[in-house]
Scaffold this motif. Structure first.
Motif, PDB file in Angstrom:
ATOM      1  N   LEU A  82      35.942  45.353  44.495  1.00 49.96           N
ATOM      2  CA  LEU A  82      36.127  43.947  44.813  1.00 49.96           C
ATOM      3  C   LEU A  82      37.538  43.698  45.341  1.00 49.96           C
ATOM      4  O   LEU A  82      37.720  43.024  46.363  1.00 49.96           O
ATOM      5  CB  LEU A  82      35.844  43.110  43.565  1.00 49.96           C
ATOM      6  CG  LEU A  82      35.853  41.586  43.690  1.00 49.96           C
ATOM      7  CD1 LEU A  82      34.977  40.980  42.602  1.00 49.96           C
ATOM      8  CD2 LEU A  82      37.243  41.003  43.608  1.00 49.96           C
ATOM      9  N   VAL A  83      38.535  44.210  44.649  1.00 55.94           N
ATOM     10  CA  VAL A  83      39.927  43.980  45.047  1.00 55.94           C
ATOM     11  C   VAL A  83      40.185  44.485  46.460  1.00 55.94           C
ATOM     12  O   VAL A  83      40.874  43.834  47.256  1.00 55.94           O
ATOM     13  CB  VAL A  83      40.882  44.658  44.042  1.00 55.94           C
ATOM     14  CG1 VAL A  83      42.301  44.692  44.575  1.00 55.94           C
ATOM     15  CG2 VAL A  83      40.852  43.922  42.707  1.00 55.94           C
ATOM     16  N   ALA A  84      39.619  45.635  46.800  1.00 56.34           N
ATOM     17  CA  ALA A  84      39.863  46.222  48.118  1.00 56.34           C
ATOM     18  C   ALA A  84      39.283  45.377  49.242  1.00 56.34           C
ATOM     19  O   ALA A  84      39.740  45.467  50.390  1.00 56.34           O
ATOM     20  CB  ALA A  84      39.280  47.628  48.172  1.00 56.34           C
ATOM     21  N   ARG A 129      40.934  47.728  39.391  1.00 54.69           N
ATOM     22  CA  ARG A 129      40.026  47.708  38.262  1.00 54.69           C
ATOM     23  C   ARG A 129      38.613  48.087  38.715  1.00 54.69           C
ATOM     24  O   ARG A 129      38.236  47.853  39.869  1.00 54.69           O
ATOM     25  CB  ARG A 129      40.024  46.321  37.615  1.00 54.69           C
ATOM     26  CG  ARG A 129      41.419  45.817  37.287  1.00 54.69           C
ATOM     27  CD  ARG A 129      41.388  44.416  36.717  1.00 54.69           C
ATOM     28  NE  ARG A 129      40.781  44.410  35.401  1.00 54.69           N
ATOM     29  CZ  ARG A 129      41.409  44.800  34.289  1.00 54.69           C
ATOM     30  NH1 ARG A 129      42.659  45.207  34.352  1.00 54.69           N
ATOM     31  NH2 ARG A 129      40.784  44.767  33.128  1.00 54.69           N
ATOM     32  N   PRO A 130      37.798  48.647  37.822  1.00 52.64           N
ATOM     33  CA  PRO A 130      36.474  49.144  38.225  1.00 52.64           C
ATOM     34  C   PRO A 130      35.408  48.053  38.348  1.00 52.64           C
ATOM     35  O   PRO A 130      34.389  48.056  37.644  1.00 52.64           O
ATOM     36  CB  PRO A 130      36.135  50.137  37.108  1.00 52.64           C
ATOM     37  CG  PRO A 130      36.826  49.589  35.901  1.00 52.64           C
ATOM     38  CD  PRO A 130      38.111  48.997  36.419  1.00 52.64           C
ATOM     39  N   THR A 131      35.662  47.094  39.228  1.00 54.99           N
ATOM     40  CA  THR A 131      34.672  46.070  39.549  1.00 54.99           C
ATOM     41  C   THR A 131      34.373  46.171  41.035  1.00 54.99           C
ATOM     42  O   THR A 131      35.286  46.121  41.870  1.00 54.99           O
ATOM     43  CB  THR A 131      35.188  44.663  39.215  1.00 54.99           C
ATOM     44  OG1 THR A 131      35.473  44.580  37.816  1.00 54.99           O
ATOM     45  CG2 THR A 131      34.147  43.608  39.569  1.00 54.99           C
ATOM     46  N   PRO A 153      33.367  49.799  32.440  1.00 59.66           N
ATOM     47  CA  PRO A 153      34.132  49.427  31.246  1.00 59.66           C
ATOM     48  C   PRO A 153      35.581  49.113  31.593  1.00 59.66           C
ATOM     49  O   PRO A 153      36.235  49.869  32.319  1.00 59.66           O
ATOM     50  CB  PRO A 153      34.032  50.677  30.369  1.00 59.66           C
ATOM     51  CG  PRO A 153      32.803  51.378  30.840  1.00 59.66           C
ATOM     52  CD  PRO A 153      32.737  51.117  32.309  1.00 59.66           C
ATOM     53  N   ALA A 154      36.084  47.999  31.096  1.00 62.99           N
ATOM     54  CA  ALA A 154      37.455  47.587  31.403  1.00 62.99           C
ATOM     55  C   ALA A 154      37.914  46.531  30.425  1.00 62.99           C
ATOM     56  O   ALA A 154      37.105  45.791  29.851  1.00 62.99           O
ATOM     57  CB  ALA A 154      37.554  47.053  32.832  1.00 62.99           C
ATOM     58  N   THR A 155      39.227  46.447  30.250  1.00 58.63           N
ATOM     59  CA  THR A 155      39.849  45.386  29.466  1.00 58.63           C
ATOM     60  C   THR A 155      40.187  44.236  30.392  1.00 58.63           C
ATOM     61  O   THR A 155      40.717  44.445  31.486  1.00 58.63           O
ATOM     62  CB  THR A 155      41.135  45.892  28.791  1.00 58.63           C
ATOM     63  OG1 THR A 155      40.804  46.992  27.935  1.00 58.63           O
ATOM     64  CG2 THR A 155      41.799  44.796  27.980  1.00 58.63           C
ATOM     65  N   ALA A 156      39.859  43.014  29.991  1.00 59.76           N
ATOM     66  CA  ALA A 156      40.170  41.841  30.808  1.00 59.76           C
ATOM     67  C   ALA A 156      41.662  41.806  31.093  1.00 59.76           C
ATOM     68  O   ALA A 156      42.490  42.166  30.248  1.00 59.76           O
ATOM     69  CB  ALA A 156      39.719  40.579  30.089  1.00 59.76           C
ATOM     70  N   ASP A 157      42.022  41.361  32.306  1.00 62.82           N
ATOM     71  CA  ASP A 157      43.414  41.471  32.738  1.00 62.82           C
ATOM     72  C   ASP A 157      44.308  40.334  32.276  1.00 62.82           C
ATOM     73  O   ASP A 157      45.470  40.253  32.668  1.00 62.82           O
ATOM     74  CB  ASP A 157      43.492  41.599  34.264  1.00 62.82           C
ATOM     75  CG  ASP A 157      42.999  40.350  34.987  1.00 62.82           C
ATOM     76  OD1 ASP A 157      42.640  39.367  34.304  1.00 62.82           O
ATOM     77  OD2 ASP A 157      42.999  40.358  36.230  1.00 62.82           O
ATOM     78  N   GLY A 196      42.893  57.724  39.571  1.00 60.25           N
ATOM     79  CA  GLY A 196      42.740  58.274  40.909  1.00 60.25           C
ATOM     80  C   GLY A 196      42.076  57.346  41.892  1.00 60.25           C
ATOM     81  O   GLY A 196      41.752  57.735  43.014  1.00 60.25           O
ATOM     82  N   ALA A 197      41.858  56.070  41.514  1.00 63.93           N
ATOM     83  CA  ALA A 197      41.195  55.127  42.412  1.00 63.93           C
ATOM     84  C   ALA A 197      42.115  54.739  43.565  1.00 63.93           C
ATOM     85  O   ALA A 197      43.342  54.635  43.411  1.00 63.93           O
ATOM     86  CB  ALA A 197      40.764  53.884  41.654  1.00 63.93           C
ATOM     87  N   THR A 198      41.529  54.506  44.724  1.00 62.44           N
ATOM     88  CA  THR A 198      42.240  54.010  45.894  1.00 62.44           C
ATOM     89  C   THR A 198      41.441  52.854  46.490  1.00 62.44           C
ATOM     90  O   THR A 198      40.357  52.504  45.980  1.00 62.44           O
ATOM     91  CB  THR A 198      42.395  55.105  46.966  1.00 62.44           C
ATOM     92  OG1 THR A 198      41.115  55.356  47.575  1.00 62.44           O
ATOM     93  CG2 THR A 198      42.924  56.404  46.372  1.00 62.44           C
ATOM     94  N   MET A 199      41.929  52.306  47.581  1.00 62.30           N
ATOM     95  CA  MET A 199      41.219  51.210  48.233  1.00 62.30           C
ATOM     96  C   MET A 199      39.900  51.673  48.841  1.00 62.30           C
ATOM     97  O   MET A 199      39.084  50.856  49.266  1.00 62.30           O
ATOM     98  CB  MET A 199      42.101  50.586  49.314  1.00 62.30           C
ATOM     99  CG  MET A 199      43.396  49.997  48.775  1.00 62.30           C
ATOM    100  SD  MET A 199      43.140  48.505  47.786  1.00 62.30           S
ATOM    101  CE  MET A 199      43.369  47.237  49.030  1.00 62.30           C
TER     102      MET A 199
END
Length: 336
Positions: free
Chosen positions: A39-41, A68-70, A120-124, A227-230
């Motif tokens: 989403l962010v990308a 984040r993994p959304t 899975p993620a912690t709210a920002d 290791g995530a990128t856009m």
């Protein structure tokens, strides 16, 4: 009360939002038409743009984005259905009538139908309100950060196009994963809906209401995506979902670890005159006009802001334009 950040009506709970057949068709699209990008990308190039969208002040305009993994994809945009399997859902009389009822409107027009797939993620720690629509400018042609600044400034209300959303969650776990929202404005108490969800959610005015998805997924799996990128994407595989970047697999989620959101959006009009002004483009805003109005207003507040050479992407300009209108809910989170 913060003008413009209180929904026209409180959210209404809704169950069995889609039929079994509609859900089957929509999830088929998720699993077979990917991969889906972060989403962010899709919306942001720098931290200043993201900070402007959440309504907080930007202390580090040039900071790195938190990937984040959304992940996000679209069933339909600008009234156009992308997949045959989403047609009945997008033009659902049930959904349109629900949105019309929320606003007491005479007409409703399907506008946008999108989805999120969240690992899975912690709210920002921040809340947001959805991208708003004005005549000539809306989430399809305007950066999210600029829409947020426009909404918080209060300068553009006479051009606003009312809209309503139907939000449907799918998350079988009871490990967190709820929904926080501020139905009476950001200065008042927050409300909370707890998981699990399956095909239930809200009919709501999220364009005028701060809200956020809460932390979700097993505790030991949250924020474990390295290791995530856009260019990172998610796609279905047998028994779950794989997160990949080029030829590398960064993580694999089981079905029970992800939370899915279907986000349906329709514009509403109180009468034919209002509808005609919108579709005949008789009173449209343009970006240059908006920037001129915002810059003038910021300078009238005694804030120094330079004329930008790249207004849509310059982090310093975006922060200077956004910070005078910064606002975040002042109450504590009910959870997390």
């Amino acid at each position: 009360m913060v003008v413009g950040l209180v929904p026209s009506m409180p959210p209404v709970m809704m169950s069995d939002i889609f039929t079994d057949e509609q859900n089957e068709n929509l999830f088929w699209i998720l699993r077979n038409r990917g991969p889906w990008k972060l989403l962010v990308a899709q919306y942001f190039k720098n931290a200043a743009q993201l900070n402007a969208t959440t309504g907080g002040k930007s202390a580090d305009a040039g900071g790195a984005l938190d990937l984040r993994p959304t992940f996000r994809g679209f069933f339909a945009r600008n009234g156009v259905v992308y997949e045959e399997g989403a047609h009945d859902s997008f033009y659902s009389k049930k959904l349109l009538d629900s949105v019309k009822s929320l606003h007491g409107a005479e007409y409703a027009v399907p506008f946008l139908f999108q989805f999120n797939i969240a690992g899975p993620a912690t709210a920002d720690g921040s809340a947001h309100f959805d991208g708003r629509s004005w005549r000539g400018m809306d989430p399809m042609n305007t950066p999210p950060w600029l829409m947020s600044v426009m909404a918080r400034s209060g300068l553009f209300e006479r051009w606003e196009v009312q809209a309503g959303q139907v939000i449907s969650y799918y998350y079988r776990s009871s490990i967190d994963g709820g929904f926080t929202y501020w139905p009476d404005g950001p200065d008042e108490a927050a409300s909370h809906i707890a998981a699990p969800f399956w095909n239930n959610g809200l009919v709501t005015d999220n364009q005028h209401m701060f809200h956020r998805g809460e932390s979700s997924g097993p505790l030991h799996r949250r924020n474990n995506l390295s290791g995530a990128t856009m260019e990172t994407v998610i796609e279905a595989e047998s028994g779950g979902w794989a997160v990949r970047d080029a030829d590398k697999t960064l993580d694999v989620y089981t079905e029970d670890e992800i939370r899915v959101l279907f986000h349906y959006d329709a514009h509403v009009f109180r009468g034919m005159d209002e509808l005609r002004v919108y579709f005949d483009h008789k009173d449209d805003l343009k970006i240059d006009q908006v920037l001129e109005m915002l810059i003038a207003d910021v300078r009238s507040r005694g804030v120094k802001i330079d004329d930008p050479s790249d207004p849509m992407n310059d982090p310093e300009f975006i922060s200077a334009l956004s910070n005078p209108y910064a606002i975040q809910p002042s109450t504590k989170w009910p959870v997390d």
